[in-house]
Scaffold this active site. Structure first.
Site, PDB file in Angstrom:
ATOM      1  N   MET A  11       1.801  26.843  69.351  1.00 25.99           N
ATOM      2  CA  MET A  11       1.231  26.625  70.683  1.00 25.99           C
ATOM      3  C   MET A  11       0.003  25.722  70.558  1.00 25.99           C
ATOM      4  O   MET A  11      -0.781  25.859  69.621  1.00 25.99           O
ATOM      5  CB  MET A  11       0.804  27.953  71.310  1.00 25.99           C
ATOM      6  CG  MET A  11       1.916  28.961  71.488  1.00 25.99           C
ATOM      7  SD  MET A  11       2.997  28.641  72.878  1.00 25.99           S
ATOM      8  CE  MET A  11       1.924  28.888  74.259  1.00 25.99           C
ATOM      9  N   LYS A  15       3.005  19.284  71.671  1.00 28.09           N
ATOM     10  CA  LYS A  15       4.422  18.941  71.617  1.00 28.09           C
ATOM     11  C   LYS A  15       4.871  18.228  72.888  1.00 28.09           C
ATOM     12  O   LYS A  15       5.552  17.206  72.826  1.00 28.09           O
ATOM     13  CB  LYS A  15       5.266  20.203  71.405  1.00 28.09           C
ATOM     14  CG  LYS A  15       4.990  20.929  70.110  1.00 28.09           C
ATOM     15  CD  LYS A  15       5.802  22.202  69.976  1.00 28.09           C
ATOM     16  CE  LYS A  15       5.518  23.231  71.048  1.00 28.09           C
ATOM     17  NZ  LYS A  15       4.118  23.719  71.064  1.00 28.09           N
ATOM     18  N   ASP A  86      12.282  19.048  75.895  1.00 26.69           N
ATOM     19  CA  ASP A  86      11.079  19.827  75.621  1.00 26.69           C
ATOM     20  C   ASP A  86      11.424  21.310  75.739  1.00 26.69           C
ATOM     21  O   ASP A  86      12.374  21.685  76.436  1.00 26.69           O
ATOM     22  CB  ASP A  86       9.961  19.459  76.597  1.00 26.69           C
ATOM     23  CG  ASP A  86       8.603  19.951  76.112  1.00 26.69           C
ATOM     24  OD1 ASP A  86       8.324  19.869  74.898  1.00 26.69           O
ATOM     25  OD2 ASP A  86       7.807  20.420  76.945  1.00 26.69           O
ATOM     26  N   GLU A  87      10.646  22.155  75.067  1.00 27.30           N
ATOM     27  CA  GLU A  87      10.860  23.607  75.050  1.00 27.30           C
ATOM     28  C   GLU A  87      12.269  23.953  74.589  1.00 27.30           C
ATOM     29  O   GLU A  87      12.922  24.860  75.116  1.00 27.30           O
ATOM     30  CB  GLU A  87      10.571  24.223  76.430  1.00 27.30           C
ATOM     31  CG  GLU A  87       9.173  23.953  76.956  1.00 27.30           C
ATOM     32  CD  GLU A  87       8.061  24.635  76.152  1.00 27.30           C
ATOM     33  OE1 GLU A  87       8.368  25.448  75.253  1.00 27.30           O
ATOM     34  OE2 GLU A  87       6.884  24.349  76.431  1.00 27.30           O
ATOM     35  N   GLN A  89      13.384  25.503  72.186  1.00 24.72           N
ATOM     36  CA  GLN A  89      13.630  26.840  71.629  1.00 24.72           C
ATOM     37  C   GLN A  89      14.357  27.743  72.616  1.00 24.72           C
ATOM     38  O   GLN A  89      15.016  28.700  72.218  1.00 24.72           O
ATOM     39  CB  GLN A  89      12.316  27.504  71.187  1.00 24.72           C
ATOM     40  CG  GLN A  89      11.401  27.955  72.309  1.00 24.72           C
ATOM     41  CD  GLN A  89      10.445  26.871  72.799  1.00 24.72           C
ATOM     42  OE1 GLN A  89      10.553  25.725  72.375  1.00 24.72           O
ATOM     43  NE2 GLN A  89       9.510  27.244  73.660  1.00 24.72           N
ATOM     44  N   CYS A 144      -5.761  26.736  63.291  1.00 24.78           N
ATOM     45  CA  CYS A 144      -6.288  28.053  63.621  1.00 24.78           C
ATOM     46  C   CYS A 144      -7.800  27.919  63.797  1.00 24.78           C
ATOM     47  O   CYS A 144      -8.420  26.969  63.295  1.00 24.78           O
ATOM     48  CB  CYS A 144      -5.964  29.009  62.468  1.00 24.78           C
ATOM     49  SG  CYS A 144      -6.604  30.691  62.655  1.00 24.78           S
ATOM     50  N   CYS A 146      -9.983  29.367  62.268  1.00 25.10           N
ATOM     51  CA  CYS A 146     -10.642  29.432  60.955  1.00 25.10           C
ATOM     52  C   CYS A 146     -10.608  28.098  60.230  1.00 25.10           C
ATOM     53  O   CYS A 146     -11.261  27.934  59.201  1.00 25.10           O
ATOM     54  CB  CYS A 146     -10.002  30.522  60.090  1.00 25.10           C
ATOM     55  SG  CYS A 146      -8.382  30.056  59.408  1.00 25.10           S
ATOM     56  N   CYS A 180      -3.323  30.969  61.971  1.00 26.34           N
ATOM     57  CA  CYS A 180      -2.713  30.991  60.644  1.00 26.34           C
ATOM     58  C   CYS A 180      -2.197  32.410  60.408  1.00 26.34           C
ATOM     59  O   CYS A 180      -2.615  33.359  61.084  1.00 26.34           O
ATOM     60  CB  CYS A 180      -3.712  30.574  59.567  1.00 26.34           C
ATOM     61  SG  CYS A 180      -5.023  31.764  59.247  1.00 26.34           S
TER      62      CYS A 180
END
Length: 200
Positions: A11, A15, A86-87, A89, A144, A146, A180
């Site tokens: 996310m 994309k 797109d999308e 999935q 992420c 981090c 992550c």
């Protein structure tokens, strides 16, 4: 030779923006693009595709019972230089097979953009089939909080990572955050409060 492409990312990896930029690049060269998305994606309206950075385009919607190969043959054959989805999935495995057939039989490139895995780190059916069939598989990277590469689409409810529920729950920065795997597991184990992007 045309190819079937699967360009996946967590996310927030832009994309949709990349899909729309790819469409623009084709059209700038006087080529025709068939832009499609599954009917499950209704976040920005039924026939609209919108990226987080503000790019938009009208899109043709594919319900799960639509045969994409037949629709292409009947409405786009001879008038389409590329297919962009797109999308992806959210497509069925059969619809991925149909996109593969468009590449094989009509030598038209098909570029699919989407998520690889869900909030439980499980492959979506459409993504699994693309991993099996795509000629080119490319990761669109994002980070992420981090600083490590994000690979997990963590679903957040009331500030905490959700580990159970329906595979498909639509949402953006209001419901999901890319993490992550280390931060994802720590967040679950330590029951850490997670701050979504764009929230105070």
């Amino acid at each position: 030779m045309a190819k079937l492409y699967f360009k996946y990312g967590a996310m927030g990896s832009s994309k949709t923006a990349q899909a729309l930029i790819t469409k623009y690049n084709y059209e700038e060269n006087d080529m025709k693009v068939w832009l499609i998305k599954p009917s499950a994606d209704t976040r920005d309206g039924v026939q609209l595709l919108r990226s987080r950075i503000g790019l938009t385009a009208t899109v043709e919607v594919m319900a799960p019972d639509v045969n994409i190969y037949d629709r292409f043959r009947d409405t786009r054959l001879g008038n389409c230089d590329a297919v962009i989805c797109d999308e992806c999935q959210f497509l069925t495995e059969e619809q991925i097979d149909q996109l593969r057939a468009i590449v094989n039989e009509y030598n038209v490139p098909v570029m699919c953009f989407g998520l690889r895995t869900d909030f439980q780190t499980r492959l979506f059916p459409g993504s699994r089939r693309l991993m099996e069939l795509a000629d080119c598989i490319e990761e669109i990277k994002t980070m992420c909080d981090c600083g490590s590469k994000a690979t997990v689409n963590a679903r957040i409810s009331d500030g905490y990572i959700v580990t159970e529920g329906a595979q498909v729950v639509l949402g953006g920065n209001d419901s999901y955050i890319a993490m992550c795997h280390r931060c994802y597991i720590r967040g679950i184990q330590e029951h850490k409060k997670i701050k979504l992007h764009g929230q105070n």
